[in-house]
Design a protein around this motif. Structure first.
Motif, PDB file in Angstrom:
ATOM      1  N   GLY A 120     -10.958  -2.107 -27.866  1.00 23.65           N
ATOM      2  CA  GLY A 120     -10.387  -1.403 -29.002  1.00 23.65           C
ATOM      3  C   GLY A 120     -11.169  -1.679 -30.271  1.00 23.65           C
ATOM      4  O   GLY A 120     -12.308  -2.162 -30.245  1.00 23.65           O
ATOM      5  N   LEU A 121     -10.554  -1.366 -31.403  1.00 23.24           N
ATOM      6  CA  LEU A 121     -11.096  -1.702 -32.721  1.00 23.24           C
ATOM      7  C   LEU A 121     -10.719  -3.156 -32.984  1.00 23.24           C
ATOM      8  O   LEU A 121      -9.551  -3.479 -33.179  1.00 23.24           O
ATOM      9  CB  LEU A 121     -10.504  -0.786 -33.792  1.00 23.24           C
ATOM     10  CG  LEU A 121     -10.803  -1.132 -35.254  1.00 23.24           C
ATOM     11  CD1 LEU A 121     -12.297  -1.208 -35.525  1.00 23.24           C
ATOM     12  CD2 LEU A 121     -10.143  -0.128 -36.179  1.00 23.24           C
ATOM     13  N   LEU A 122     -11.713  -4.032 -33.016  1.00 21.13           N
ATOM     14  CA  LEU A 122     -11.432  -5.461 -32.962  1.00 21.13           C
ATOM     15  C   LEU A 122     -11.917  -6.251 -34.173  1.00 21.13           C
ATOM     16  O   LEU A 122     -11.501  -7.389 -34.368  1.00 21.13           O
ATOM     17  CB  LEU A 122     -12.052  -6.053 -31.688  1.00 21.13           C
ATOM     18  CG  LEU A 122     -11.618  -5.365 -30.384  1.00 21.13           C
ATOM     19  CD1 LEU A 122     -12.338  -5.974 -29.197  1.00 21.13           C
ATOM     20  CD2 LEU A 122     -10.114  -5.460 -30.199  1.00 21.13           C
ATOM     21  N   GLY A 123     -12.804  -5.687 -34.988  1.00 22.71           N
ATOM     22  CA  GLY A 123     -13.332  -6.439 -36.113  1.00 22.71           C
ATOM     23  C   GLY A 123     -13.494  -5.585 -37.351  1.00 22.71           C
ATOM     24  O   GLY A 123     -13.661  -4.359 -37.269  1.00 22.71           O
ATOM     25  N   LEU A 124     -13.449  -6.222 -38.527  1.00 19.91           N
ATOM     26  CA  LEU A 124     -13.433  -5.523 -39.812  1.00 19.91           C
ATOM     27  C   LEU A 124     -14.059  -6.442 -40.856  1.00 19.91           C
ATOM     28  O   LEU A 124     -13.852  -7.660 -40.832  1.00 19.91           O
ATOM     29  CB  LEU A 124     -11.981  -5.217 -40.182  1.00 19.91           C
ATOM     30  CG  LEU A 124     -11.661  -4.447 -41.450  1.00 19.91           C
ATOM     31  CD1 LEU A 124     -12.093  -2.997 -41.320  1.00 19.91           C
ATOM     32  CD2 LEU A 124     -10.142  -4.504 -41.717  1.00 19.91           C
ATOM     33  N   ALA A 125     -14.851  -5.876 -41.770  1.00 18.28           N
ATOM     34  CA  ALA A 125     -15.414  -6.664 -42.873  1.00 18.28           C
ATOM     35  C   ALA A 125     -15.647  -5.747 -44.069  1.00 18.28           C
ATOM     36  O   ALA A 125     -16.055  -4.587 -43.899  1.00 18.28           O
ATOM     37  CB  ALA A 125     -16.726  -7.327 -42.458  1.00 18.28           C
ATOM     38  N   LEU A 126     -15.382  -6.244 -45.256  1.00 17.99           N
ATOM     39  CA  LEU A 126     -15.682  -5.532 -46.493  1.00 17.99           C
ATOM     40  C   LEU A 126     -17.037  -5.988 -47.005  1.00 17.99           C
ATOM     41  O   LEU A 126     -17.398  -7.169 -46.894  1.00 17.99           O
ATOM     42  CB  LEU A 126     -14.613  -5.815 -47.554  1.00 17.99           C
ATOM     43  CG  LEU A 126     -13.148  -5.601 -47.162  1.00 17.99           C
ATOM     44  CD1 LEU A 126     -12.258  -5.819 -48.379  1.00 17.99           C
ATOM     45  CD2 LEU A 126     -12.918  -4.227 -46.573  1.00 17.99           C
ATOM     46  N   HIS A 127     -17.787  -5.067 -47.581  1.00 20.49           N
ATOM     47  CA  HIS A 127     -19.078  -5.435 -48.150  1.00 20.49           C
ATOM     48  C   HIS A 127     -18.871  -6.548 -49.176  1.00 20.49           C
ATOM     49  O   HIS A 127     -17.865  -6.576 -49.902  1.00 20.49           O
ATOM     50  CB  HIS A 127     -19.732  -4.215 -48.810  1.00 20.49           C
ATOM     51  CG  HIS A 127     -21.155  -4.448 -49.183  1.00 20.49           C
ATOM     52  ND1 HIS A 127     -21.520  -5.089 -50.352  1.00 20.49           N
ATOM     53  CD2 HIS A 127     -22.319  -4.135 -48.543  1.00 20.49           C
ATOM     54  CE1 HIS A 127     -22.840  -5.165 -50.412  1.00 20.49           C
ATOM     55  NE2 HIS A 127     -23.352  -4.590 -49.331  1.00 20.49           N
ATOM     56  N   PRO A 128     -19.813  -7.512 -49.266  1.00 19.30           N
ATOM     57  CA  PRO A 128     -19.629  -8.636 -50.212  1.00 19.30           C
ATOM     58  C   PRO A 128     -19.421  -8.192 -51.658  1.00 19.30           C
ATOM     59  O   PRO A 128     -18.784  -8.923 -52.430  1.00 19.30           O
ATOM     60  CB  PRO A 128     -20.925  -9.432 -50.057  1.00 19.30           C
ATOM     61  CG  PRO A 128     -21.427  -9.084 -48.693  1.00 19.30           C
ATOM     62  CD  PRO A 128     -21.020  -7.672 -48.443  1.00 19.30           C
ATOM     63  N   ASN A 129     -19.916  -7.016 -52.017  1.00 21.01           N
ATOM     64  CA  ASN A 129     -19.745  -6.526 -53.392  1.00 21.01           C
ATOM     65  C   ASN A 129     -18.610  -5.513 -53.511  1.00 21.01           C
ATOM     66  O   ASN A 129     -18.533  -4.776 -54.500  1.00 21.01           O
ATOM     67  CB  ASN A 129     -21.054  -5.898 -53.887  1.00 21.01           C
ATOM     68  CG  ASN A 129     -22.172  -6.902 -54.000  1.00 21.01           C
ATOM     69  OD1 ASN A 129     -21.932  -8.074 -54.289  1.00 21.01           O
ATOM     70  ND2 ASN A 129     -23.400  -6.470 -53.737  1.00 21.01           N
ATOM     71  N   PHE A 130     -17.745  -5.473 -52.532  1.00 25.11           N
ATOM     72  CA  PHE A 130     -16.609  -4.564 -52.565  1.00 25.11           C
ATOM     73  C   PHE A 130     -15.692  -4.950 -53.736  1.00 25.11           C
ATOM     74  O   PHE A 130     -15.487  -6.147 -53.967  1.00 25.11           O
ATOM     75  CB  PHE A 130     -15.862  -4.674 -51.236  1.00 25.11           C
ATOM     76  CG  PHE A 130     -14.864  -3.584 -50.976  1.00 25.11           C
ATOM     77  CD1 PHE A 130     -15.229  -2.441 -50.307  1.00 25.11           C
ATOM     78  CD2 PHE A 130     -13.558  -3.701 -51.417  1.00 25.11           C
ATOM     79  CE1 PHE A 130     -14.315  -1.431 -50.074  1.00 25.11           C
ATOM     80  CE2 PHE A 130     -12.639  -2.709 -51.196  1.00 25.11           C
ATOM     81  CZ  PHE A 130     -13.021  -1.559 -50.514  1.00 25.11           C
ATOM     82  N   PRO A 131     -15.131  -4.005 -54.474  1.00 26.46           N
ATOM     83  CA  PRO A 131     -15.189  -2.558 -54.273  1.00 26.46           C
ATOM     84  C   PRO A 131     -16.319  -1.830 -54.992  1.00 26.46           C
ATOM     85  O   PRO A 131     -16.426  -0.621 -54.879  1.00 26.46           O
ATOM     86  CB  PRO A 131     -13.842  -2.107 -54.820  1.00 26.46           C
ATOM     87  CG  PRO A 131     -13.565  -3.072 -55.937  1.00 26.46           C
ATOM     88  CD  PRO A 131     -14.130  -4.395 -55.495  1.00 26.46           C
TER      89      PRO A 131
END
Length: 911
Positions: A120-131
């Motif tokens: 399934g969809l198992l991993g997620l990360a936001l860009h270090p400079n988010f937003p």
């Protein structure tokens, strides 16, 4: 491991890993259980907060921040307060803040995500400079082969993906890939994702596609950014979790030495779990299975500074390999260190450390090793990839930083279960609100044991395996741990459908508010009696003050006191709330939904019943329905089925195979390790959201596999059990299991034996499909002694009758004996050059303590092939790398007694 089902139990997905785990819902044979009845009884007794049952350290509480989610797998926090949650089916949800109880869908990737079993969809990360940089990264099981289109294995309802049989999820396997993608607002000029509703849909850019996965577990897992802005990702081996998998089932991923679709054999096969060692076999393209990679988040290529700069692109991406399923990992704050949890096989769970990902590529040994020991099934198959690693010695692999055995407690005396285990979350604490002892601690979760631990730092500042504390027993189905605002710890509970927050309250714990309600639904007018007297305060700051919100306006101003009553005259869902405040002013709230003007449906399962036994490959038809007092007969998507495999070696864990909708359907009974059983679960949900769930247990037929050796006593291997034959194992009828017999020379009694064959005529390592009870015999024949009655001479002879020839005459009573001096030697002339790979020495009471085995082509120049120190007499079997030689000798350098060296027999063998 269990947590209750979500408030409206639509699905009971499972996390990825060796085996997603959940405690069994047991019933007597032939009896279907109604979860609605069970839940109604529970709700009538105690409707409140599950924190009441959780024994966290002093002044800690577990709080639900989001609930009603469908199989959440990851949670990430934006600096602007927003929260993003990944759901296993392929949906990413966005919440404006931790108090936003509604949220919205940010991205729907269900068409391209394979959602079934542990995929399934198992991993997620936001860009270090988010937003400021609005990119969100996801890693998921792609519903297609590498480079292929999706969906290869479609679902009927768009959510529950099906692996038909054939090929079968754990038979030939539904082959898929892994993907890392970047999600961005379509109109980047509008900036942050907060404007997403005004800028149009989210776009997906595929950054990397790899990780060929044949079987239902060990998919991809975590995404995490390093402090330098480079992106780490992990993926499992994609192999069978049931047996020693080296590509013998169809070689679906096309590993050497044969083409895709052609079954591999031992010892040359490099498929299956051996893909985790692919970096050691550079003759073929490198895969990413069983690795941690470090990549450029803009291009997906190997990141600058990686330790490998030559070879193919995948080889350059890899910073660690030899991992079974590094499902969760984290980067230690302020450093470049990666700490990962590798989901174990039959015996161990590991926490591994990559101290400097750019310095060297590390091999953690899977599948040849699990923890520090050889893995029985893979060792028994005598696979070249593993044998070469064994010869390289212990220094060729990295030992885990910490490992815990499935049968043992992590912390002595704790209530966490043992047996089934699946490490499923890692996070460091770097905040300032928790007590100082947790600063720098590594928190880790085990989904099967339902627990979270804290490995507190030692004197060197690193997590210390001698300083582990049970932090959250009975924590639910935690499959992700993440540091959130202020560094506090959050967890994604896939079974409970919630995100939880582990809160530290300083010197005063708030009370825990709890509501008892005599009814939760019914026709209007609906009279409801509410009781909050079960609310508690851990600090004893009494009396508690009670305030009720009975009209759902958010103000607790409708009643006071421990009890309250109200009547709902209008049809609909009404939320009542209770606020409890302790004597020091700390407070907590609880809510309960009352559905007026509606009663829950009554579900039924018509077929099958629990008396039916199944075997692997059987088609099991099911039918059922539900009647609702207001809606009448429910049909279509109002009826949701789940097929769940319960594996119960001790504590149980579960795999949700898939789901279907409608009144009828069927599925093929999957293969799985015994002891296991299937649960068929029907949830009926009416138009008002009220539901009823019925469940029926379906237990399998079993067969026995008896392994026999001739002669008896030779160690054989069935799955992951390796011991002296004969022995018997139990499997589910129809299962596909691996067996192996050692091809190395075996010493039984005074005789050396070599493998001659199995009674089924197959190779030394192979798979069998078990129908009825079966007995397999591995036959061994005596090896030929190349020295028997050949010419021999010695450095000295003690006296007549004890000449060198007596050691090679085949008699057990005659012997050679030397003079009382060091060194001494005995040599034999094989008559011609032969391949030599081992010797047997049968000592008399006067034996050698230290000696060498040497070979020569001419009887003059000698090469040492093996050395023995600290000998203890008796019979010695020394094997060494085969070499061509005509002459072989034993060269004694230190006697064990005051006498000379004395040998009843000096035997030489080809290997």
């Amino acid at each position: 491991m269990t947590a209750g089902p979500p408030p409206v139990p639509r699905r009971r997905p499972v996390p990825p890993g060796r085996a997603p785990h959940g405690a069994a819902l047991r019933s007597r044979p032939g009896v279907a259980l109604s979860l609605a009845v069970i839940l109604a009884a529970v709700l009538a007794a105690v409707v409140g907060d599950p924190r009441a049952a959780r024994a966290l350290p002093a002044n800690f509480q577990e709080k639900e921040v989001f609930k009603g989610l469908t199989a959440p797998t990851a949670v990430r926090f934006s600096p602007d307060g927003r929260v993003f949650v990944a759901e296993k089916s392929g949906i990413v949800k966005e919440f404006d803040s931790l108090t936003d109880t509604t949220g919205r869908v940010y991205a729907d990737l269900r068409p391209q995500v394979f959602n079934g079993w542990d995929r399934g969809l198992l991993g997620l990360a936001l860009h270090p400079n988010f937003p400021a940089d609005p990119r969100i990264y996801v890693i998921y099981t792609y519903n297609g082969q590498m480079g292929g289109t999706f969906p290869r294995w479609p679902s009927a309802d768009g959510t529950n993906d099906q692996c038909p049989d054939p090929p079968g999820a754990n038979n030939q396997g539904c082959v898929v890939a892994g993907r890392i993608s970047v999600l961005s607002p379509e109109d980047k000029a509008q900036g942050a994702l907060a404007d997403r509703a005004d800028t149009g849909p989210v776009t997906e850019k595929v950054l990397l596609e790899d990780w060929c996965q044949q079987f239902s577990s060990h998919s991809v897992g975590t995404l995490a950014f390093g402090r330098d802005g480079k992106l780490f990702a992990g993926g499992g081996d994609g192999a069978s979790f049931q047996y020693a998998d080296y590509g013998q089932k169809n070689n679906a991923c096309g590993d050497p030495p044969k083409a895709a679709g052609t079954a591999l054999t031992a010892p040359t096969g490099e498929g299956g779990a051996l893909r985790a060692q692919d970096r050691r076999t550079p003759a073929d393209p490198t895969t990413l299975d069983g690795t941690i990679i470090r990549i450029d988040p803009d291009t997906g290529k190997a990141a600058a500074g990686n330790p490998t700069t030559t070879g193919d692109e995948n080889a350059k991406r890899i910073v660690a390999y030899g991992l079974r399923n590094p499902f969760r990992f984290t980067v230690r704050p302020g450093t470049d260190e990666v700490w990962l949890g590798d989901v174990g096989y039959t015996t161990w769970e590991e926490i591994d450390r990559i101290p400097a990902p750019t310095a060297e590529v590390r091999n953690f040994g899977w599948p040849c090793y699990e923890n520090a020991g050889r893995t029985p099934g893979y060792d028994g198959a005598n696979l070249n990839v593993c044998e070469n690693l064994y010869k390289a010695g212990a220094s060729a692999m990295i030992q885990p930083r910490f490992a815990y055995k499935h049968s043992d407690k992590v912390v002595a005396g704790e209530t966490c279960g043992t047996g089934s285990s699946s490490i499923s979350g890692t996070a460091f604490y770097a905040g300032s609100l928790y007590p100082a002892q947790y600063k720098g601690a590594l928190f880790f979760a085990d989904y099967a044991r339902k627990c979270v631990w804290a490995m507190k730092p030692g004197a060197d500042g690193l997590p210390d395996k001698t300083r582990i504390e049970t932090f959250a027993p009975d924590a639910g189905g935690i499959v992700d741990l993440q540091a959130g605002p202020n560094g506090d710890l959050y967890g994604a509970d896939i079974l409970g459908g919630r995100i939880v927050h582990f809160v530290y309250n300083g010197v005063n714990n708030p009370p825990v508010a709890t509501i008892k309600s005599d009814v939760t639904s019914g026709p209007v007018p609906l009279d409801v009696e509410l009781d909050g007297s079960a609310s508690t305060d851990a600090d004893g700051n009494l009396p508690l003050a009670y305030a009720w919100d009975l009209d759902g306006d958010g103000d607790y101003d409708d009643a006071t006191g421990a009890t309250a009553s109200t009547t709902f005259t209008g049809k609909g869902r009404h939320t009542v709330g209770l606020k409890v405040t302790d004597a020091k002013g700390a407070s907590d709230t609880a809510t309960q939904v009352i559905t007026a003007g509606s009663s829950p449906p009554v579900a039924r399962i018509d077929v099958p019943d629990a008396t039916a036994a199944w075997k692997v490959g059987d088609t099991i038809a099911f039918a059922g329905g539900a009647t609702d007092p207001e809606d009448g007969a429910l049909t279509g998507t109002a009826l949701n089925w789940q097929i769940i495999m319960h594996h119960c070696p001790s504590n149980c864990h579960t795999h949700t195979v898939t789901g279907q909708s409608g009144a009828t359907g069927s599925f093929v009974a999957p293969d799985h390790e015994y002891p296991s059983w299937l649960e068929l679960r029907l949830t009926a949900t009416d138009a008002d959201g009220l539901s009823d769930t019925k469940s029926v247990e379906l237990h399998p037929r079993t067969s026995t596999v008896k392994l026999v050796s001739s002669p008896a006593g030779i160690p054989l291997t069935l799955l992951e059990t390796s011991k002296a034959a004969p022995f018997t194992g139990t499997v589910i009828t129809g299962s596909d299991v691996s067996v192996s017999a050692p091809t190395k020379t075996q010493l039984v009694g005074r005789t050396l034996y070599e493998f001659a064959g199995w009674s089924d005529g197959k190779a030394s390592a192979h798979n069998i499909t078990v129908g009825d009870d079966v007995t397999l015999t591995a036959t061994y024949r005596p090896k030929t002694d190349l020295a028997l009655k050949k010419a021999a001479k010695a450095s000295s002879v003690e006296k007549a009758g004890l000449e060198a020839a007596k050691a090679v005459d085949g008699s057990a009573t005659t012997r050679w004996s030397s003079k009382k001096a060091d060194p001494q030697w005995l040599q034999v002339d094989l008559g011609q050059a032969r391949q030599v790979g081992g010797v047997v020495l049968r000592w008399e009471a006067a034996y050698a303590k230290d000696y060498k085995i040497q070979t020569s082509a001419d009887g003059t120049t000698w090469t040492t092939r093996a050395t023995r120190t600290g000998g203890d007499g008796g019979a010695d079997w020394l094997a060494f790398t085969p070499a061509t030689a005509r002459y072989v000798r034993v060269y004694g350098t230190k006697r064990a007694t005051a006498y000379g060296y004395s040998l009843y027999a000096f035997e030489v063998y080809d290997r």
